[in-house]
Design a protein around this motif. Structure first.
Motif, PDB file in Angstrom:
ATOM      1  N   ALA A  45       0.995  -1.267   0.048  1.00 40.48           N
ATOM      2  CA  ALA A  45      -0.036   0.080  -0.056  1.00 40.48           C
ATOM      3  C   ALA A  45       0.868   1.126  -0.103  1.00 40.48           C
ATOM      4  O   ALA A  45       0.382   2.313  -0.501  1.00 40.48           O
ATOM      5  CB  ALA A  45      -0.903  -0.058   1.286  1.00 40.48           C
ATOM      6  N   CYS A 102      -5.864   0.317  -1.326  1.00 43.06           N
ATOM      7  CA  CYS A 102      -4.697  -0.217  -1.986  1.00 43.06           C
ATOM      8  C   CYS A 102      -4.455   0.556  -3.128  1.00 43.06           C
ATOM      9  O   CYS A 102      -3.381   0.244  -3.748  1.00 43.06           O
ATOM     10  CB  CYS A 102      -4.774  -1.829  -2.081  1.00 43.06           C
ATOM     11  N   ASN A 146       1.564  -6.501  -3.938  1.00 40.55           N
ATOM     12  CA  ASN A 146       0.539  -5.537  -4.038  1.00 40.55           C
ATOM     13  C   ASN A 146      -0.996  -6.190  -3.385  1.00 40.55           C
ATOM     14  O   ASN A 146      -1.374  -7.118  -4.348  1.00 40.55           O
ATOM     15  CB  ASN A 146       0.303  -4.607  -4.538  1.00 40.55           C
TER      16      ASN A 146
END
Length: 176
Positions: free
Chosen positions: A64, A119, A149
């Motif tokens: 993030a 995110c 991610n």
């Protein structure tokens, strides 16, 4: 008799060391006096007010906090601010050009590449970097190079579709 525990507590406290650091963020220099232990993430958010870079896990596991440092993606929670001195830092606030959104940002909107959106800044920063690295050749390659991610909402198919579209439209030439 000496109180050993009290003396040990005093002796083990780390000395706070500050230094002046100049960070070039999104093309603008910022001179800050920082504790040498401050992360780039905390300097960006708390000292410069650039809150687009998110603090997720604060342990380098979620992505993030992804930003670009000299054009390469890094996790801002694992990077000391002092390590970034003299280097070009790009955050989500600086990824788009003067002509509007970066092609990845536009593709994320068109493909609904986000749900809660937490995110998304890190996802976009990683996507821009992977395209610049030439790693958007196939869906499997995109998934592999975006695997750092995490998205708690599970928007992965839409994220891959957005990156594929941005890459097919030459989005790899913009932003880095």
């Amino acid at each position: 008799m000496t109180d050993v525990a009290s003396r040990r507590d005093v002796d083990e406290r780390p000395a706070i060391t500050e230094r002046v650091v100049t960070l070039t963020v999104n093309g603008r220099p910022h001179t800050l006096r920082l504790d040498t232990r401050v992360t780039l993430l905390d300097a960006l958010r708390d000292r410069l007010g650039l809150v687009g870079t998110k603090k997720g896990c604060d342990q380098g596991a979620c992505g993030a906090c992804t930003v670009h440092l000299d054009g390469r993606r890094v996790l801002a929670c694992l990077t000391l601010a002092a390590q970034a001195e003299g280097r070009a830092i790009t955050t989500i606030e600086g990824v788009s050009g003067a002509d509007g959104q970066h092609p990845v940002q536009q593709a994320f909107m068109e493909h609904d590449g986000f749900q809660c959106g937490f995110c998304t800044p890190g996802q976009i920063m990683s996507a821009v970097a992977l395209m610049a690295e030439g790693r958007a050749g196939s869906d499997a390659e995109i998934r592999e190079f975006m695997s750092g991610n995490l998205c708690r909402c599970g928007a992965y198919p839409n994220i891959v579709a957005a990156i594929r579209e941005a890459a097919s439209q030459g989005g790899h030439d913009a932003g880095l």
